[in-house]
Design a protein around this motif. Structure first.
Motif, short mmCIF file in Angstrom:
data_model
loop_
_atom_site.label_atom_id
_atom_site.label_comp_id
_atom_site.label_asym_id
_atom_site.label_seq_id
_atom_site.Cartn_x
_atom_site.Cartn_y
_atom_site.Cartn_z
N TRP A 181 0.54 -1.39 0.07
CA TRP A 181 -0.07 0.23 -0.10
C TRP A 181 0.62 1.52 0.34
CZ3 TRP A 181 -5.12 0.40 2.09
CH2 TRP A 181 -6.11 -0.41 1.79
N ARG A 182 0.37 2.38 -0.48
CA ARG A 182 1.14 3.69 -0.76
C ARG A 182 0.90 3.99 1.34
NH1 ARG A 182 3.13 5.57 -4.64
NH2 ARG A 182 2.14 4.53 -7.27
N VAL A 183 1.55 4.97 1.11
CA VAL A 183 2.16 5.86 2.45
C VAL A 183 0.89 6.07 3.37
CG1 VAL A 183 3.55 6.92 4.78
CG2 VAL A 183 4.36 5.47 2.47
N VAL A 184 0.16 7.10 1.55
CA VAL A 184 -0.86 7.56 2.29
C VAL A 184 -2.18 7.47 2.00
CG1 VAL A 184 0.07 10.01 1.33
CG2 VAL A 184 -1.17 8.69 -0.26
N ALA A 185 -2.31 5.83 2.11
CA ALA A 185 -3.76 5.57 1.65
C ALA A 185 -3.94 4.53 3.24
CB ALA A 185 -3.68 4.08 0.84
N VAL A 186 -2.51 4.24 4.00
CA VAL A 186 -3.11 3.51 5.33
C VAL A 186 -3.58 3.70 6.01
CG1 VAL A 186 -2.19 2.46 6.63
CG2 VAL A 186 -0.13 2.20 4.70
#
Length: 405
Positions: A372-377
Motif C-alpha cells: 500500500w502507499r503510505v498515504v492510503a494506510v
C-alpha cells in the motif's frame, strides 16, 4: 617432492579419522581442501595447483620436527613462483613453533596474500632469527580459536618478524582468550589498517597499554566486539591515540555510563557500533563527526542527541516511545526504528526526508497493508499497530530516502 615444499604446502599432516588421506579440488570455487595428508599421499597435492585457496585440515606436525629443511633449489623456487594460490588455511592442527619458524620463510617465494589459522594449538618456542630482514607477500593474517603462549615475553619473535609484520595490512585474533597486547608489539605493525580482536577477554585496563603512543599508527578499523569491556570512559581513553581510526565496533560488551567523562574520541571516527551493549541511556560524549551510529538491540527509551554529520542511525530493538527529533540530523538518509514501542509517526518531521514522501512510498508491513502507499494506510493502523510501526512499517522509514518509489 621435497620435505620443505611438503611442509610449506601441507601444514596439515595426519589428522582426523574418517576421511581419506588426499586433497579435493572444487573447480567452481577454485578451492582445494586436503585431509590427513601424509608424505606418502602427497601426490594428490597436484590437484591444488589450479586453486586460489588451499586448506589443510588435521595434523601431527611434531613428528616432523627433526626433518632436515634445507634451502630450496632454483627449480623448486620457480615452481612456487608459478602457483596462483592466494590464501592458505591451516585448521585443526598442533603447530610446533620451531617448525613454523623454519618453514614460514618459504612463503616469500609464493604469491600467497592471506594466511589463516583456525582451531590450532601453537606449542613451544621457535628460533625466529631465520626471519630477520625477511619479507613475505602475506598482507592478511588471522588466528581464530587458537591456543598459544602469552604474547607478553615473545617480543623477540616479533622483532625478528618485523620486516614482514611492518607491511601487514589486516590482522585478526579472534576467540583466542587474548587478555592483553604489549605496547611494543603494536609498534611493529606500522601499516596495519584493520585489527579484529573480537570474542576475547580484553578488559578496560588492557586498552591503554595496547594502543600506546606509536602503536598501530595507520589503524582505521578496530573491532573489540564481545570482550569484557564495561567502562565507556576507559575505552575512550584506550583508543584516543589512534588518530586515524574511522570504524570502531564495541558491540556485545556490557558498557556502563561513567559519572563524568571528558575524554575526546578520535576526530577521525566515522562509524561507531554500540549495539547489544545493554545501554539504557545514550552514553556521552559521542565522537563528533560520526556518519554511522548503531545503537540497536539495547534498552533505550529516548534518544536526544545532535550530530550534524550523521547519515545513518540504527535504533532497532529498543524501548523508544517516540521517534527522535530528526531535525538534529540534517543530513540523515537512513533510520531504522523497527521493534520499538512507537505509536505515532511525526509526519511534520519526516516530510522533507525523501523526495516524493509520502505519496511515492509503499509499506512493507503489517502484512495486510504490504504494498500500500503510505498515504492510503488508515491512521488507526499507523497509530496502533505497534508491532509494525516505523521501520519496517514503511520502506521510507526503514531506509529514509533510499526506498523505491
Amino acid at each position: 617432492m621435497s620435505v620443505a615444499v611438503l611442509l610449506l604446502l601441507g601444514l596439515g599432516l595426519l589428522g582426523a579419522e574418517g576421511r581419506r588421506n588426499r586433497c579435493y579440488f572444487n573447480r567452481t570455487q577454485e578451492r582445494c581442501v586436503c585431509y590427513n595428508l601424509t608424505e606418502e599421499t602427497a601426490g594428490s597435492l597436484i590437484q591444488c595447483l589450479a586453486a586460489t585457496v588451499v586448506e589443510f585440515r588435521g595434523g601431527e606436525l611434531e613428528k616432523y620436527i627433526a626433518f632436515p629443511i634445507r634451502d630450496l633449489d632454483d627449480s623448486t623456487i620457480e615452481t612456487l613462483g608459478s602457483l596462483i594460490i592466494q590464501k592458505v588455511i591451516i585448521a585443526d592442527v598442533l603447530v610446533p613453533e620451531i617448525l613454523l619458524a623454519r618453514v614460514l620463510r618459504f612463503f616469500s617465494y609464493t604469491h600467497v596474500k592471506e594466511l589463516a589459522f583456525d582451531s590450532c594449538v601453537f606449542q613451544g618456542t621457535g628460533d625466529w632469527h631465520g626471519m630477520d630482514d625477511q619479507s613475505l607477500p602475506i598482507l592478511s593474517l588471522s588466528f581464530n580459536n587458537v591456543t598459544s603462549a602469552p604474547l607478553m615475553g615473545n617480543e623477540q619473535a616479533f622483532s625478528s618478524l618485523s620486516t614482514w609484520l611492518e607491511t601487514l595490512q589486516e590482522l585478526a585474533v579472534t576467540s583466542s582468550s587474548v587478555t592483553s597486547l604489549p605496547c611494543a608489539i603494536g609498534k611493529v605493525f606500522g601499516a596495519l589498517h584493520t585489527l579484529d580482536l573480537a570474542q576475547n577477554s580484553l578488559g578496560d585496563g588492557s586498552l591503554t597499554p595496547a594502543f600506546c603512543q606509536g602503536a598501530f599508527p595507520q589503524l582505521q578499523v578496530l573491532s573489540l566486539q564481545h570482550n569484557n569491556l564495561t567502562s565507556y570512559h576507559s575505552v575512550c581513553e584506550g583508543v584516543q591515540l589512534l588518530q586515524g581510526l574511522q570504524n570502531l565496533n564495541l558491540s556485545q560488551n556490557k558498557l556502563m555510563a561513567d559519572p563524568s567523562s571528558s575524554c575526546q574520541w578520535p576526530a577521525s571516527l566515522r562509524v561507531f557500533n554500540l549495539s547489544h551493549t545493554g545501554l539504557e541511556v545514550v552514553l556521552t560524549p559521542l565522537p563528533p563527526n560520526l556518519e554511522v551510529l548503531d545503537m540497536s538491540h539495547n534498552h533505550l527509551r529516548a534518544v536526544d542527541i545532535s550530530l550534524s554529520s550523521l547519515k545513518k542511525l540504527f535504533l532497532s530493538q529498543n524501548l523508544l516511545q517516540a521517534v527522535p527529533s530528526l531535525r538534529n540530523y540534517p543530513v540523515l538518509d537512513t533510520l531504522h526504528l523497527d521493534n520499538n514501542s512507537i505509536a505515532e509517526l511525526p509526519w511534520d518531521e519526516v516530510t522533507p526526508l525523501g523526495q516524493g514522501w509520502p505519496q511515492d512510498y509503499t509499506c512493507q508491513s503489517p502484512p495486510g497493508y504490504q504494498g500500500w502507499r503510505v498515504v492510503a494506510v488508515p491512521v488507526s493502523v499507523l497509530r496502533w499497530h505497534r508491532a509494525a510501526v516505523v521501520a519496517p512499517l514503511c520502506v521510507a522509514l526503514a531506509l529514509l530516502g533510499l526506498a523505491g518509489a
